[in-house]
Design a protein around this motif. Sequence first.
Motif, PDB file in Angstrom:
ATOM      1  N   GLN A  48       0.782  -1.232   0.000  1.00 40.50           N
ATOM      2  CA  GLN A  48       0.000   0.000   0.000  1.00 40.50           C
ATOM      3  C   GLN A  48       0.816   1.286   0.000  1.00 40.50           C
ATOM      4  OE1 GLN A  48      -3.241   0.108   2.827  1.00 40.50           O
ATOM      5  NE2 GLN A  48      -3.576  -2.115   2.728  1.00 40.50           N
ATOM      6  N   HIS A  49       2.072   1.235   0.379  1.00 38.13           N
ATOM      7  CA  HIS A  49       2.875   2.461   0.410  1.00 38.13           C
ATOM      8  C   HIS A  49       3.524   2.709  -0.948  1.00 38.13           C
ATOM      9  CE1 HIS A  49       5.775   5.509   1.697  1.00 38.13           C
ATOM     10  NE2 HIS A  49       5.094   5.604   2.834  1.00 38.13           N
ATOM     11  N   GLY A  50       3.568   3.965  -1.351  1.00 39.80           N
ATOM     12  CA  GLY A  50       4.123   4.310  -2.652  1.00 39.80           C
ATOM     13  C   GLY A  50       5.577   3.932  -2.836  1.00 39.80           C
ATOM     14  N   LEU A  51       6.331   3.881  -1.750  1.00 35.59           N
ATOM     15  CA  LEU A  51       7.746   3.517  -1.813  1.00 35.59           C
ATOM     16  C   LEU A  51       7.990   2.077  -1.409  1.00 35.59           C
ATOM     17  CD1 LEU A  51       9.341   6.742  -0.257  1.00 35.59           C
ATOM     18  CD2 LEU A  51       9.136   6.145  -2.672  1.00 35.59           C
ATOM     19  N   GLY A  52       6.926   1.383  -1.052  1.00 32.37           N
ATOM     20  CA  GLY A  52       7.081  -0.014  -0.670  1.00 32.37           C
ATOM     21  C   GLY A  52       7.674  -0.176   0.714  1.00 32.37           C
ATOM     22  N   ASP A  53       8.161  -1.380   0.983  1.00 31.74           N
ATOM     23  CA  ASP A  53       8.761  -1.684   2.282  1.00 31.74           C
ATOM     24  C   ASP A  53      10.130  -1.016   2.381  1.00 31.74           C
ATOM     25  OD1 ASP A  53       9.200  -2.781   4.772  1.00 31.74           O
ATOM     26  OD2 ASP A  53       9.941  -4.690   3.957  1.00 31.74           O
ATOM     27  N   ARG A  54      10.614  -0.932   3.575  1.00 31.10           N
ATOM     28  CA  ARG A  54      11.923  -0.310   3.811  1.00 31.10           C
ATOM     29  C   ARG A  54      12.717  -1.198   4.750  1.00 31.10           C
ATOM     30  NH1 ARG A  54      14.266   4.692   5.413  1.00 31.10           N
ATOM     31  NH2 ARG A  54      16.372   4.171   6.119  1.00 31.10           N
ATOM     32  N   LYS A  55      13.908  -1.570   4.361  1.00 28.91           N
ATOM     33  CA  LYS A  55      14.780  -2.353   5.207  1.00 28.91           C
ATOM     34  C   LYS A  55      15.456  -1.424   6.210  1.00 28.91           C
ATOM     35  CE  LYS A  55      18.616  -5.646   5.193  1.00 28.91           C
ATOM     36  NZ  LYS A  55      19.609  -6.366   4.353  1.00 28.91           N
ATOM     37  N   ALA A  56      15.082  -1.541   7.464  1.00 25.25           N
ATOM     38  CA  ALA A  56      15.622  -0.653   8.498  1.00 25.25           C
ATOM     39  C   ALA A  56      17.025  -1.096   8.888  1.00 25.25           C
ATOM     40  CB  ALA A  56      14.710  -0.670   9.717  1.00 25.25           C
ATOM     41  N   LYS A  57      17.936  -0.137   8.969  1.00 25.64           N
ATOM     42  CA  LYS A  57      19.305  -0.404   9.396  1.00 25.64           C
ATOM     43  C   LYS A  57      19.545   0.274  10.729  1.00 25.64           C
ATOM     44  CE  LYS A  57      21.071  -0.704   4.664  1.00 25.64           C
ATOM     45  NZ  LYS A  57      22.054  -0.168   3.679  1.00 25.64           N
ATOM     46  N   GLY A  58      20.270  -0.398  11.593  1.00 25.92           N
ATOM     47  CA  GLY A  58      20.557   0.174  12.905  1.00 25.92           C
ATOM     48  C   GLY A  58      19.325   0.152  13.795  1.00 25.92           C
ATOM     49  N   ARG A  59      19.218   1.129  14.666  1.00 28.65           N
ATOM     50  CA  ARG A  59      18.115   1.197  15.607  1.00 28.65           C
ATOM     51  C   ARG A  59      16.834   1.595  14.892  1.00 28.65           C
ATOM     52  NH1 ARG A  59      21.562   4.306  20.357  1.00 28.65           N
ATOM     53  NH2 ARG A  59      22.877   2.523  20.864  1.00 28.65           N
ATOM     54  N   SER A  60      15.763   0.885  15.199  1.00 29.29           N
ATOM     55  CA  SER A  60      14.485   1.142  14.531  1.00 29.29           C
ATOM     56  C   SER A  60      13.342   0.812  15.474  1.00 29.29           C
ATOM     57  CB  SER A  60      14.368   0.318  13.241  1.00 29.29           C
ATOM     58  OG  SER A  60      14.460  -1.071  13.536  1.00 29.29           O
ATOM     59  N   LEU A  61      12.130   1.229  15.098  1.00 25.95           N
ATOM     60  CA  LEU A  61      10.935   0.974  15.889  1.00 25.95           C
ATOM     61  C   LEU A  61       9.751   0.881  14.937  1.00 25.95           C
ATOM     62  CD1 LEU A  61       9.990   2.552  19.277  1.00 25.95           C
ATOM     63  CD2 LEU A  61       8.308   2.568  17.441  1.00 25.95           C
ATOM     64  N   TYR A  62       9.055  -0.264  14.999  1.00 26.33           N
ATOM     65  CA  TYR A  62       7.869  -0.493  14.175  1.00 26.33           C
ATOM     66  C   TYR A  62       6.644  -0.172  15.029  1.00 26.33           C
ATOM     67  CZ  TYR A  62      10.889  -2.953  10.849  1.00 26.33           C
ATOM     68  OH  TYR A  62      11.864  -3.274   9.945  1.00 26.33           O
ATOM     69  N   GLN A  63       5.951   0.893  14.680  1.00 28.23           N
ATOM     70  CA  GLN A  63       4.849   1.408  15.488  1.00 28.23           C
ATOM     71  C   GLN A  63       3.525   1.257  14.732  1.00 28.23           C
ATOM     72  OE1 GLN A  63       4.710   5.727  16.179  1.00 28.23           O
ATOM     73  NE2 GLN A  63       4.681   5.323  18.378  1.00 28.23           N
ATOM     74  N   VAL A  64       2.507   0.759  15.439  1.00 29.75           N
ATOM     75  CA  VAL A  64       1.178   0.573  14.858  1.00 29.75           C
ATOM     76  C   VAL A  64       0.184   1.423  15.640  1.00 29.75           C
ATOM     77  CG1 VAL A  64      -0.685  -1.061  14.377  1.00 29.75           C
ATOM     78  CG2 VAL A  64       1.689  -1.760  14.066  1.00 29.75           C
ATOM     79  N   VAL A  65      -0.687   2.124  14.915  1.00 27.17           N
ATOM     80  CA  VAL A  65      -1.770   2.888  15.531  1.00 27.17           C
ATOM     81  C   VAL A  65      -3.065   2.106  15.345  1.00 27.17           C
ATOM     82  CG1 VAL A  65      -2.980   5.092  15.630  1.00 27.17           C
ATOM     83  CG2 VAL A  65      -0.563   5.024  14.959  1.00 27.17           C
ATOM     84  N   CYS A  66      -3.788   1.883  16.458  1.00 26.40           N
ATOM     85  CA  CYS A  66      -4.979   1.032  16.426  1.00 26.40           C
ATOM     86  C   CYS A  66      -6.211   1.797  16.901  1.00 26.40           C
ATOM     87  CB  CYS A  66      -4.793  -0.204  17.310  1.00 26.40           C
ATOM     88  SG  CYS A  66      -3.447  -1.283  16.788  1.00 26.40           S
ATOM     89  N   SER A  67      -7.375   1.301  16.497  1.00 25.65           N
ATOM     90  CA  SER A  67      -8.653   1.807  16.988  1.00 25.65           C
ATOM     91  C   SER A  67      -8.935   1.205  18.356  1.00 25.65           C
ATOM     92  CB  SER A  67      -9.764   1.439  16.001  1.00 25.65           C
ATOM     93  OG  SER A  67      -9.896   0.022  15.942  1.00 25.65           O
ATOM     94  N   PRO A  68      -9.986   1.673  19.052  1.00 29.66           N
ATOM     95  CA  PRO A  68     -10.299   1.122  20.377  1.00 29.66           C
ATOM     96  C   PRO A  68     -10.527  -0.389  20.380  1.00 29.66           C
ATOM     97  CG  PRO A  68     -11.482   3.172  20.035  1.00 29.66           C
ATOM     98  CD  PRO A  68     -10.846   2.837  18.734  1.00 29.66           C
ATOM     99  N   ASP A  69     -11.006  -0.949  19.270  1.00 34.11           N
ATOM    100  CA  ASP A  69     -11.254  -2.390  19.230  1.00 34.11           C
ATOM    101  C   ASP A  69     -10.049  -3.187  18.756  1.00 34.11           C
ATOM    102  OD1 ASP A  69     -11.169  -1.665  16.607  1.00 34.11           O
ATOM    103  OD2 ASP A  69     -13.185  -2.348  16.083  1.00 34.11           O
ATOM    104  N   GLY A  70      -8.885  -2.521  18.602  1.00 28.44           N
ATOM    105  CA  GLY A  70      -7.661  -3.222  18.237  1.00 28.44           C
ATOM    106  C   GLY A  70      -7.391  -3.306  16.747  1.00 28.44           C
ATOM    107  N   GLN A  71      -8.239  -2.727  15.906  1.00 24.96           N
ATOM    108  CA  GLN A  71      -8.015  -2.760  14.464  1.00 24.96           C
ATOM    109  C   GLN A  71      -6.835  -1.862  14.096  1.00 24.96           C
ATOM    110  OE1 GLN A  71     -11.157  -1.035  12.184  1.00 24.96           O
ATOM    111  NE2 GLN A  71     -10.336  -1.688  10.194  1.00 24.96           N
ATOM    112  N   TRP A  72      -5.979  -2.379  13.193  1.00 25.03           N
ATOM    113  CA  TRP A  72      -4.854  -1.583  12.731  1.00 25.03           C
ATOM    114  C   TRP A  72      -5.363  -0.458  11.833  1.00 25.03           C
ATOM    115  CZ3 TRP A  72       0.188  -4.627  11.249  1.00 25.03           C
ATOM    116  CH2 TRP A  72       0.610  -5.387  12.353  1.00 25.03           C
ATOM    117  N   LEU A  73      -4.966   0.789  12.178  1.00 31.53           N
ATOM    118  CA  LEU A  73      -5.347   1.951  11.377  1.00 31.53           C
ATOM    119  C   LEU A  73      -4.196   2.471  10.523  1.00 31.53           C
ATOM    120  CD1 LEU A  73      -7.374   3.982  14.054  1.00 31.53           C
ATOM    121  CD2 LEU A  73      -8.261   2.395  12.326  1.00 31.53           C
ATOM    122  N   GLY A  74      -3.002   2.398  11.058  1.00 28.52           N
ATOM    123  CA  GLY A  74      -1.854   2.939  10.339  1.00 28.52           C
ATOM    124  C   GLY A  74      -0.552   2.373  10.850  1.00 28.52           C
TER     125      GLY A  74
END
Length: 456
Positions: free
Chosen positions: A38-64
Amino acid sequence: MNRSTHSATSGNATVRLTTHVVGEKLARLRFKQLLQEQHGLGDRKAKGRSLYQVVCSPDGQWLGLILWTGAIWHLKARDQWIGWDAVCRSERLQLVVHQARFLVLEQTRQPNLASRMLGAAVRDLPVQWEELHGYRPLLAETFTDPESHAGTCYKASGWQAVGYSGKDGRHYAEKIPAERRPKKLWLKALHSQSRHLLCAEQLPQPYRAGLAAHAGERCALRNAQLHSLFDAFRKVPDPRRPCARRYPIGAVLSLVALGLLRGAVHVSTILRTAQKLSQSQRTRLRLPFKKGTRFCQVPGYDVFREVLNRVDLDALAGVLTQWLQSHADELPRTLAVDGKTIRDHLGLIVTLVDAEEGVPVAVAANPAGKGHELKTTQALLASPQVSLINAVVTADSLHCQDQTAHIITREKGGNYLLQIRDNQPTLHQHAQDQLAQSPPLFARTTPGTGGSNAAS
């Protein structure tokens, strides 16, 4: 799994957004697959320190999804906004995090959701990053393509546009196959004093683990500035015997100045600062080659001590003042010093610093050393090289003296803000009496007037 929540208002309803860090293998694979699809640039291979963050709705659905990585090594607009020099940047770059990807999932998109997600993510980021990597970041950065995205969601969530990447749109973080063009750079402070802390001499405890053990950069000045500094100091008379002039006086005094501008107060610290210079930087200072090699040597401890014992400190301070003023708009804010005593009985250096920009603008020296800061400062303020017209001079209680105030106001046309302490009981009591009668900036409200007027 690290979870935190953030409330945002949409109309009359309150939407409670939850953010969490993805660590499990299956969740991470889902994260990367959604980015790829879904992202215009596709996936990104993270190098070094990184953090994968998910924003969810109250019922736990992934929003972003938001991917945070290490900061870009060098961004001119960002570095100018912070005001740090190259050495400070290499020591503290880990305190800046880069938003490499931000995706609002297609099936969840709605008006204003992106800005609310950014607000929730940024508020939770410092604590989540600390739990994962052991320290809190101070600044977040990201890019947008101005031809395809206006960046409205960033602006609405408090990010600041500070400039653009290079004309070719390239930076080391990733290679974009499409046509390269400048990207807009956005910054978001993660602390109310982020700019100050990134350049501060000492960091609070939660941020110290983010300091790099060894700085990648070795000098706060660019090569052209090093060359001009050498040209300025080569005019100072060399007090050494002709047989003891292996190292040019301009080079030795330039190395002393570099140490002073980085806050050194010991000759040994000045020596260590000099030893960090690269061979290219040493060449700019005309340092001699080691016999039989192409390796430029720096002077030893005894050379610095002899020069500083013999040189005219007033001449040194005068040349450095002229150089600082000629480069006032170029120097980073981290090159700021105050009263510095060069130990081992070498003398006292006092520097007048532009408080708004944080750069030194004038220097005075006193070979008598520690204990003579007041007289040295008064001589610096009275110097014809220093202009104080319409300036406000601030200083601690040591300088709360009639003569200092007279120099600033009557002789130089400036204003002052001087600290008063209990060791001046009469003046201290007089100031308290004056404050009790009327505040210094605003007159007391007169009953029936409904307001107050500024005092003259």
